[in-house]
Design a protein around this motif. Structure first.
Motif, short mmCIF file in Angstrom:
data_model
loop_
_atom_site.label_atom_id
_atom_site.label_comp_id
_atom_site.label_asym_id
_atom_site.label_seq_id
_atom_site.Cartn_x
_atom_site.Cartn_y
_atom_site.Cartn_z
N PRO A 162 0.84 -1.19 0.00
CA PRO A 162 0.00 0.00 0.00
C PRO A 162 0.88 1.25 0.00
O PRO A 162 2.11 1.15 0.00
CB PRO A 162 -0.81 -0.12 1.28
CG PRO A 162 0.03 -0.95 2.18
CD PRO A 162 0.83 -1.89 1.30
N GLY A 163 0.28 2.39 -0.03
CA GLY A 163 1.06 3.63 0.11
C GLY A 163 1.31 4.38 -1.18
O GLY A 163 1.97 5.41 -1.18
N GLY A 164 0.76 3.88 -2.29
CA GLY A 164 0.98 4.58 -3.56
C GLY A 164 0.31 5.94 -3.58
O GLY A 164 0.89 6.94 -4.02
N VAL A 165 -0.91 5.97 -3.10
CA VAL A 165 -1.62 7.24 -3.09
C VAL A 165 -0.91 8.23 -2.16
O VAL A 165 -0.72 9.40 -2.49
CB VAL A 165 -3.09 7.03 -2.68
CG1 VAL A 165 -3.79 8.36 -2.48
CG2 VAL A 165 -3.81 6.19 -3.73
N ASP A 166 -0.47 7.72 -1.01
CA ASP A 166 0.28 8.57 -0.10
C ASP A 166 1.52 9.14 -0.76
O ASP A 166 1.83 10.33 -0.63
CB ASP A 166 0.73 7.74 1.12
CG ASP A 166 -0.35 7.64 2.18
OD1 ASP A 166 -1.39 8.32 2.03
OD2 ASP A 166 -0.16 6.88 3.13
N GLU A 221 4.35 13.70 -3.34
CA GLU A 221 4.95 14.27 -4.55
C GLU A 221 4.24 15.58 -4.94
O GLU A 221 4.89 16.54 -5.35
CB GLU A 221 4.83 13.25 -5.69
CG GLU A 221 5.44 13.67 -7.00
CD GLU A 221 6.96 13.79 -6.94
OE1 GLU A 221 7.60 12.99 -6.20
OE2 GLU A 221 7.50 14.69 -7.60
N LEU A 222 2.93 15.58 -4.80
CA LEU A 222 2.17 16.76 -5.23
C LEU A 222 2.25 17.91 -4.22
O LEU A 222 1.92 19.04 -4.54
CB LEU A 222 0.70 16.41 -5.46
CG LEU A 222 0.41 15.54 -6.67
CD1 LEU A 222 -1.08 15.23 -6.75
CD2 LEU A 222 0.86 16.22 -7.97
N THR A 223 2.65 17.60 -3.00
CA THR A 223 2.71 18.68 -2.00
C THR A 223 4.18 18.92 -1.63
O THR A 223 4.84 19.74 -2.24
CB THR A 223 1.89 18.32 -0.76
OG1 THR A 223 2.26 17.01 -0.31
CG2 THR A 223 0.41 18.34 -1.07
N GLY A 224 4.68 18.18 -0.69
CA GLY A 224 6.05 18.39 -0.23
C GLY A 224 7.03 18.61 -1.36
O GLY A 224 7.56 19.71 -1.56
N ALA A 227 10.06 19.53 -7.90
CA ALA A 227 9.91 18.76 -9.13
C ALA A 227 9.40 19.64 -10.27
O ALA A 227 9.91 19.60 -11.38
CB ALA A 227 8.94 17.60 -8.91
N THR A 228 8.43 20.45 -9.96
CA THR A 228 7.86 21.31 -11.00
C THR A 228 8.93 22.29 -11.48
O THR A 228 9.08 22.52 -12.68
CB THR A 228 6.65 22.07 -10.46
OG1 THR A 228 5.77 21.13 -9.90
CG2 THR A 228 5.97 22.84 -11.56
N ALA A 229 9.65 22.87 -10.54
CA ALA A 229 10.69 23.83 -10.91
C ALA A 229 11.68 23.16 -11.85
O ALA A 229 12.06 23.70 -12.89
CB ALA A 229 11.39 24.34 -9.66
N LEU A 278 -4.59 20.08 4.18
CA LEU A 278 -4.19 20.16 5.59
C LEU A 278 -2.68 20.27 5.69
O LEU A 278 -2.14 21.06 6.49
CB LEU A 278 -4.69 18.90 6.33
CG LEU A 278 -6.21 18.79 6.51
CD1 LEU A 278 -6.59 17.40 7.03
CD2 LEU A 278 -6.74 19.87 7.46
N ALA A 279 -1.97 19.50 4.86
CA ALA A 279 -0.51 19.54 4.89
C ALA A 279 -0.01 20.91 4.46
O ALA A 279 0.84 21.52 5.12
CB ALA A 279 0.06 18.45 3.97
N LEU A 280 -0.55 21.38 3.35
CA LEU A 280 -0.06 22.67 2.82
C LEU A 280 -0.42 23.83 3.75
O LEU A 280 0.32 24.81 3.84
CB LEU A 280 -0.65 22.91 1.43
CG LEU A 280 -0.12 21.97 0.35
CD1 LEU A 280 -0.98 22.07 -0.90
CD2 LEU A 280 1.34 22.28 0.01
#
Lengths: 407, 407, 407, 407
Positions: B378-382, B387-390, B395-397, D369-371
């Protein structure tokens, strides 16, 4: 870009195609796109493929392309012919000319039976030429059923008989782009090998789909035909169609529309669709006669029920008239094409269409003639109303009778 | 047929095309069809033709077909080549294979540089073959930019350099069907002669339109190319396009959609579109790694930002898994094609798409893996959320930097 | 249920409302619903509220209800009056009668100035009654601007002058349900205190929204009015509107449509909208006269430009005629209401409407009269065409002049 | 104004109403408006009126208003009560408070049983008050079934029993605006006299329609009720409904949508609809618990399956969090209302909604919540996935069982 800046009310799209698309078809095509390899798509594909033949009156496969009608012209030729093959084509008008040029571009050798753009294809001339072709160099006979540029219908059963009388093995290909689902047409009974059609006329769809109905003889010919083909290849499409799919990604949303258009046409019933077009053809011609204008089609037996091309009196420009009608009444009429440019305008009366819309269209023509100071008599709209009421029942009955006796 | 019998909520269309079509595009395509020879249509045509080049980053003509992407493959070849011409193609996967077969059907002689379906085209191998081709028998090099069957991106600027290093005059043709408007692509700067594209992926349209962007060199070649062509002929289309028209009846309603899609893409800005896809590619791969599953693409430098193909653990059937996900979660995933059948599933993350829809899609995969009892952690969504937050801004930069340095 | 089983072509909706809704408005209302408390909604709300006043020609607040026009009638009364208040109303027809009954149900005491349903409200009678009302027991004067059941327009500036001449403090309330955005109307310049309107006529929307434009005097009256009110309360709505919101959940999707309808009306320009309706009113009346039928409205100065009520010859049932027209020509005409049942049919010529649709509609009436064997002369459509062409420019010029000289 | 300038992908509308409207409903409401007095409309009206009762589980009339839910609150009171009547209302939260204020504006005397906005209405307190009301001064008991501002469900069968135990003749009125077609509700079996509902929640329509389901007792009461009413009057509506019509012009296009929404709900089956909402309620609460945040609803037996209100940790502003989520993830969450402003956010999980959309929504909350640096534990999405898979079957089974044992 904004498309919605029209003046008040609805545009009258009275060109002989694209035609007015019914709301139910427009609403069908705006559904979310789905997986073209999933079970829901297969259901859609089978629903269409199981019913589309009835529109051509055929039990043979109908190949549906994501392409304009020009693509289906090309498909008919490249699937069945080889480089340098002779093709006999009849010059009925602009679209016959375009098909002939397309054949040339593909490396075929079309022979063009000359025509005056006011008559249909001559079965006699075709018979004579084929009878003359002892070694069967001619591989196909190509005829436009309803010549969209002139409003003239060719006698397809007559041409079939001409080919048969000459005992000639040529394939018989017919363009029904502006007749299918408007004017009686019978792929099987009339012995046609490839019927070419498009979505944007009697099928009441936007342009973007086109069709080949293909006889067993045509499919057999395709096995030996040497013109290169890939996208147009019937073989892969017919094979994939067995399960409701296409070998390439099909135009899902236009297929949604096709499915809805089939619903509508089959609910109305093809004979009723044909009769309705006959009513509107009769009424339109009654109006043109009352105006004292000349119908381009010279032979009443060949009048088109999907459009009427009208000759402008000498000294008057048809396109100036069309421009006035567009700007003043928000109605699009068909232009004169190639050698008819400026000389005729065309009134489309096909597709999703009813009596009152026809009357609005004819009123727009009559008022436009007045405003453009084109010599004419008033009374066209009146004549059309008489045709639709007093005389209508007789006319329809006659037309229905005609419809039920397909050559 | 009914298409609206879905269970509650929206279908998740996570195949790598057709992609989710935005409402504004669906609503554009359901507008009434208009006269394709009238002034309003010309305005539409010019609006599209004046902007479509920016999506390919080209100042050259872009030819818009009413056809599926397969048609545009064919168009690229028949406009530029002659029967028997040699064409160098790179085996990147299923779609490269289909393009090669299409070339064969057209009478060309493709050479297929072998590949393992886990890497992009090898610029080195292409260079070697071209350097060897002293008499320039090879007339074209054909590469799929983003191989939709594998999720591997080929290095187009690298291939261009390989051709240049070999001083070889072959035309360079690139299939961008699943990369255009998703992954950075630059027709002019990268020296591509014919770019092939389709409507149903990054352009966010239903299928039914396809494209050739054509360099001056390609247009020059088309003057001497001997493969027959008519519908696909660039010459007539480019000529008619000058006034906003097409030589045949174009697919009006899909063009409405294209106009709206251009609005949306240009509002967002192509670099932003590319960055968004990079974000979603990164997040998806983070999820796959967390699940302990293997990404089909073997070279991280070649990861696709429009889709991710995932290898199923041995003994598990990818299609059974996909079926479960479809039935349980109303999500369509991409199937494994030809030799990958049953071995991979593909997650599309391109088109009109955002973070939360991606998270829904990844959750559907993770729950599906659990329900199908596919070995995974499990943990893929996490991981994707991290990746999308922290890590997302970094990554985007990074991706933006990459985007701004083409070739 | 299926709504799409219509015969071919579009339905002609020629009742005097609901009117034909333009496609751009229909497409606007099918957008996804949004958060009615979010920033995007506020932008929508302010866009509407900043422009809706121009349709009423007012700088005063316009309150927009999620309700039918009947709700807006009620709102006008309950916001300004107290139980037992006397209200002077003019019997212009069925809708005046309904408004009076509604006042009774609310506990008011309407006085009904009698009328013959063929004339507008009598400014003289109103003046006489008010002059008589020395102690100002009458709290409001209520007039229907365009009586939808009869096609008669009352002289609102004349009534205003009558009130002023009597130096009477009564509030002046006007129902513009079938005149707003069709027939010249000026809330501020004409000194109206409450204007009642609905969405489904000149505003070209589906039913479901209604309006109160409210003067400062009306708002002052509402502070002391004792009829209970909650949903209809102007105070909370006007307060919430300051930020683009409503105190209750507003009808988001109809508001999308209203925003689009305002775009369309303001693009055309209200004076042009009024002139267009005048053209169509003139043409319709020319047709009726040519048929030899009688227009219900007895005073040419009071002819309605949004509908024409036509008296059936004695011995002929208007509803049987309407049924024939509906079944044969797919056109809905307005029925005769209450005491006019069976005696008149009404032709709506308002909303999103143009010359050719009018001609279709009139042709449907003329053909229907023939088929129903109603005694009449032919030539109505001809007369309307003459009106729209030959005499049209004069008529329009005259109408424009009239339009520019309010009161 | 432009509504289509959204960033890529679809907006997540996760407020507790208006909810996401299914495409089939949006497409239904954009059909052309028809004659509200014609036969086609009657068919529509009867189709709706014959089925709407099943959503309320009643055989009694359901009155459909063109109005927001606030209008239906007013209708319930003005049809049944007289000025000065006492009404017992339970303070469950913001909407209970608004209903009470509305009652005051109408001239009623509401008694407000105090509540802490974290529990449902107390059947005991209601019983005690009614038992005390020996002379039956209290004419109605009004309870909000699912308090939209708090996510707390009141025990309607329990309140019914409380009234019965007190042998009190008061009418029982229940607001089901955010529970109907989401949470089990049974108008007849639970002995409710007036059920108030709106279109924009479980019915999956845009706002603009609202409802009163009315018992025979309520209709009897309306005969003697003295509050003035006209638009809201049940009598005229129920009479006109017998033939499929309304006494005023109904909101045709929203009725098209209602007809389509009924199709969809009845196809899924109400018990399945309730179970689906229970699944999503369970999964959402599992996520909130995993985050370590507090659910506003203090009593697990009263958890709402249509929304979950979440308390923000002290020192964190719920609206700042909501703003971040809207801007970063294009998701609308519900705000805290009146005394809960800034203290809670609400996650709507009702209407046309499925597992993957829920997972996207919960991922948006978790990433937000994280952000926003709100103290919480990760793992909420994981917990929800476990709920939907591992434990899901049990939970659903349990819920189904609960569903089948009303009262």
């Amino acid at each position: 870009m904004r498309y919605d800046s029209h003046p008040a009310g609805r545009h009258f799209l009275q060109i002989p195609g694209p035609t007015n698309v019914p709301d139910r078809v427009l609403r069908a095509i705006d559904r979310p796109t789905i997986d073209h390899r999933g079970p829901e798509f297969a259901e859609l594909g089978l629903s269409i493929l199981g019913r589309i033949g009835s529109i051509f009156d055929t039990r043979e496969p109908v190949v549906v392309y994501a392409a304009s009608g020009t693509g289906a012209w090309e498909a008919a030729l490249v699937n069945t012919l080889s480089p340098g093959d002779r093709v006999l084509m009849a010059e009925t008008g602009h679209f016959a000319l375009l098909w002939k040029r397309l054949a040339e571009r593909l490396g075929l050798q079309p022979e063009f039976l000359p025509g005056d753009w006011r008559h249909g294809a001559s079965a006699e001339a075709i018979h004579a030429r084929l009878a003359d072709d002892r070694d069967h160099a001619i591989k196909a006979v190509c005829v436009v059923h309803n010549e969209t540029s002139t409003g003239v219908v060719s006698d397809i059963p007559g041409v079939r008989r001409a080919i048969d009388r000459a005992s000639h093995p040529a394939l018989f290909m017919v363009d029904t782009i502006s007749s299918l689902a408007s004017i009686e047409y019978r792929h099987d009974a009339w012995g046609v090998d490839v019927t070419v059609a498009g979505s944007q006329k009697g099928l009441m769809l936007p342009p973007g789909l086109s069709f080949n109905a293909v006889s067993e003889k045509a499919r057999a010919a395709s096995k030996h035909a040497k013109l290169p083909r890939a996208y147009w290849g019937w073989d892969e499409i017919i094979a994939a169609n067995a399960n409701g799919y296409w070998p390439w990604t099909p135009a899902t949303n236009l297929l949604y529309g096709l499915d809805a258009a089939l619903d509508q046409l089959l609910e109305e019933g093809l004979p009723n669709v044909w009769s309705r077009h006959a009513r509107h053809g009769n009424a339109t011609r009654a109006a043109v006669r009352a105006w004292g204008l000349e119908i381009l089609c010279a032979n009443p037996a060949e009048y088109s029920n999907s459009l009427t091309a009208v000759l402008m009196p000498a000294g008057h420009d048809a396109d100036a008239f069309r421009k006035l009608v567009l700007e003043r009444f928000d109605m699009s009429l068909g232009t004169g094409l190639s050698k008819l440019a400026g000389k005729v305008f065309r009134i489309g009366h096909l597709g999703d269409f009813n009596d009152l819309t026809l009357m609005g269209a004819l009123a727009g023509v009559e008022m436009g003639l007045a405003l453009a100071k084109v010599p004419h008599r008033p009374g066209g709209v009146d004549a059309a109303m008489r045709e639709l009421t007093g005389g209508a029942s007789d006319a329809t009955a006659k037309q229905r009778a005609a419809v039920s006796e397909p050559a």
